[in-house]
Every structure is written in C-alpha cells, then in structure tokens.
Design an enzyme around this catalytic site. Structure first.
Site, mmCIF file in Angstrom:
data_model
loop_
_atom_site.group_PDB
_atom_site.id
_atom_site.type_symbol
_atom_site.label_atom_id
_atom_site.label_comp_id
_atom_site.label_asym_id
_atom_site.label_seq_id
_atom_site.Cartn_x
_atom_site.Cartn_y
_atom_site.Cartn_z
ATOM 1 N N ARG A 18 -22.400 -3.856 -9.078
ATOM 2 C CA ARG A 18 -23.635 -3.744 -9.821
ATOM 3 C C ARG A 18 -23.821 -4.975 -10.687
ATOM 4 O O ARG A 18 -22.885 -5.447 -11.314
ATOM 5 C CB ARG A 18 -23.592 -2.497 -10.697
ATOM 6 N N LEU A 51 -34.962 -4.571 -14.300
ATOM 7 C CA LEU A 51 -34.700 -4.176 -15.683
ATOM 8 C C LEU A 51 -33.467 -4.829 -16.278
ATOM 9 O O LEU A 51 -33.253 -4.763 -17.490
ATOM 10 C CB LEU A 51 -34.569 -2.664 -15.788
ATOM 11 N N TYR A 52 -32.635 -5.451 -15.457
ATOM 12 C CA TYR A 52 -31.415 -6.083 -15.962
ATOM 13 C C TYR A 52 -31.724 -7.512 -16.410
ATOM 14 O O TYR A 52 -31.414 -8.477 -15.727
ATOM 15 C CB TYR A 52 -30.320 -6.067 -14.901
ATOM 16 N N GLY A 53 -32.342 -7.611 -17.581
ATOM 17 C CA GLY A 53 -32.785 -8.884 -18.105
ATOM 18 C C GLY A 53 -34.242 -8.784 -18.506
ATOM 19 O O GLY A 53 -34.737 -7.710 -18.838
ATOM 20 N N LYS A 82 -33.231 -1.940 -8.200
ATOM 21 C CA LYS A 82 -33.987 -0.951 -8.975
ATOM 22 C C LYS A 82 -35.218 -1.600 -9.600
ATOM 23 O O LYS A 82 -35.145 -2.722 -10.110
ATOM 24 C CB LYS A 82 -33.118 -0.336 -10.078
#
Length: 321
Positions: A18, A51-53, A82
């Site tokens: 991940r 969404l990661y950042g 995602k």
C-alpha cells in the site's frame, strides 16, 4: 501520511503493498528503493490513491515517476487505486460525474506509465446505492479504463448487493488483532462465500502492535492517532494489556511483535470458511519492509487458540475513529 508497504500472498499469487506517501517524510529515492525491495520480495499487488497526498502531489504522482524510471516493472505490478472523493477532500461523492472524474484524473496522472487494474471508491456515498457505484465502474471496465472493481469500508450486505451487479475483485477494510470486527459482523463470511479477497489495512493496529508506542507521548505532534480514541490515555492503559501479550508471544516465537500480528492474519486465511485475508503493514524503509515480508510464520492450531484467549481476556478499549 507516511509511505506504507505490505505484503501477503493469496490464491492469486500476488503479494500486496500500500502506498500512502508524503515526500516530506519519505524522499523519492528512499521510496523507490523500498518499492524495488518490495517487488523483489514478491509484493506485486500495489494499492494507492488520490487521497494519499494532495490533488497536485499524491501516490499516483510517485507511481508515475517510479514507472518512468523503471518501465520494465509496470507489467509486474497489479495496481489497485482508491478514489471517488470530492477533489481535495475526504468526503465521498458517488455521482457518476465525480466517479468518472476520479477515474479519468488517475489515468491522467499515471499518463500511460501504468494501467489501473482495480479501482475502488474510498468510501461508499450514502446518497447513492452501491448498485449505482458498481454500475458506473462497470462501464469504466467495459470502456477499458480500469481492469476491475474493488470496495472499501463497506458492510456485508453492501458486499453481497455489489457482487450481484459485477464481479468484485477485493474488499478493503481495517483488520488486526486490534480490530477484529470483520470476524464478527459477517464481512469475512460474505467475502468467503463470494470468493473475494479481503485487503486488511492497518494490520499492525496503526503501529500499536509493533510495541514501539508505549504512551501518547510516543506519537508525534500532528499525527492523527493523537486524536483517535484507542490512543487516549485511559483507553491506552487498557489496550497495552493486549500489546504486552503480543510482545510476550513474539518473544516466545522468536520473532518481532509485528510478525506475530501479520502471522495471525495470514493463518486465518488457512482456516476453512475464511476468505483470503491480505494484510498491508506499514514500512518506510527497506529494513521494515523486509521484516514485514520475510520470516512471518503461520500459527499452529494451539497458537491460534491461545490468541483467541488473549483477545477475549484483553478487550480493546475505544472505537476505531
């Protein structure tokens, strides 16, 4: 958020990792070194997201740079992404317009360097039924934009309804010795019945099960765990009982506490009536990734029974969020 990497090998033969990445925490060269080591050790199912950042710089941008530098690795990786949130927010927007915007934006950022093998909406929008969400993504599959459909943080009924519309490639939910909910709320049962792998995020209890967090003071300022119930002083005093039991079991097995937490999850996958459960542990360095991918031992029936007793006698205090 930190850069995360994890792995488990399921019936598909894929290891899993991940990517929630912050360049201020993990420089690109360190991230690339970690990614290469993960792939070398068999973790070739990668999970990232918008969404990661930030919209301008997130894990997809990192992936673009990685596959630009290592194009030969693109076909070795199965990529799950995602999205489906409002731009720059952690709020779901399940409208067809926004889901398509999200898919198209992910493809734009990747710029053809890597295809999206699985796409999942990070959260199910309560304003739209899951049938609508899956129908929109099924169109994207048919159009060749994505390879398959995943679900994230959904209940058992939602999983069953979604599977009637289109094949579901994976279901991502929180699971660990710290969060065993899916074993009790029919999520694991539904996934087993439908032959859907479970992607278990936070399998180390957000770091608690590594034994390195002994109090709230060990958590850096600004870390969201400082505001979550399970790490608050009164709850954490209770929760340290479980953590200490994990550390004790790890000492007796001759492994790290993290390897106990991961070994327990992997062992559940071997039990009749259980789905494949794929843990995604955190690790920002080659050493941590190696620990999470190598030397994780399966539990005997006696050890699993011992863990069941530990869980019953050391209930976790506080909600997940």
């Amino acid at each position: 958020m930190p850069f995360l990497v994890g792995k488990e090998v399921g019936p598909t033969g894929y290891g899993t990792m991940r990517l929630t990445w912050n360049p201020q925490v993990t420089p690109e060269d360190v991230a690339f070194e970690t990614l290469n080591k993960a792939l070398e050790l068999g973790a070739n199912f990668w999970n990232g997201g918008e969404l990661y950042g930030t919209p301008d710089y997130n894990s997809l941008h990192l992936l673009n740079k990685y596959f630009t530098k290592y194009p030969e690795n693109a076909e070795k990786v199965v990529l799950s992404i995602k999205g489906g949130l409002k731009v720059g927010q952690l709020t779901p927007d399940g409208s067809e317009e926004n889901i398509r915007r999200s898919v198209d934006e992910c493809l734009k950022v990747l710029d053809g360097k890597k295809k999206v093998d699985i796409f999942e909406c990070a959260r199910q929008d309560k304003n739209f039924p899951v049938e609508h969400t899956v129908e929109v993504l099924a169109k994207c599959v048919k159009e060749g934009k994505i390879g398959g459909i995943g679900l994230s943080e959904v209940d058992a009924e939602t999983i069953r309804r979604a599977a009637k519309v289109h094949t579901i490639a994976a279901v991502e939910v929180e699971m660990s010795l710290w969060s065993t909910d899916i074993l009790e709320n029919d999520i694991a049962k539904a996934c087993a019945e439908l032959n859907i792998p479970v992607i278990a995020y936070s399998p180390l209890g957000r770091g608690a099960l590594t034994g390195t967090v002994t109090s709230l003071a060990d958590i850096p300022e600004g870390d969201f765990r400082r505001y979550t119930p399970r790490f608050q002083e009164a709850n954490f005093e209770q929760n340290k009982k479980l953590i200490n039991e994990v550390k004790s079991l790890a000492s007796r097995k001759g492994v790290a506490p993290a390897q106990v937490a991961l070994g327990w999850i992997r062992s559940l996958s071997e039990k009749p009536g259980m789905p494949t459960i794929i843990p995604i542990p955190g690790g920002t360095t080659v050493d941590k990734v190696t620990q999470n991918l190598v030397g994780v031992k399966l539990f005997s029936d006696e050890e699993l029974a011992e863990v069941d007793t530990i869980l019953k006698e050391n209930a976790v205090a506080g909600s997940r969020y």
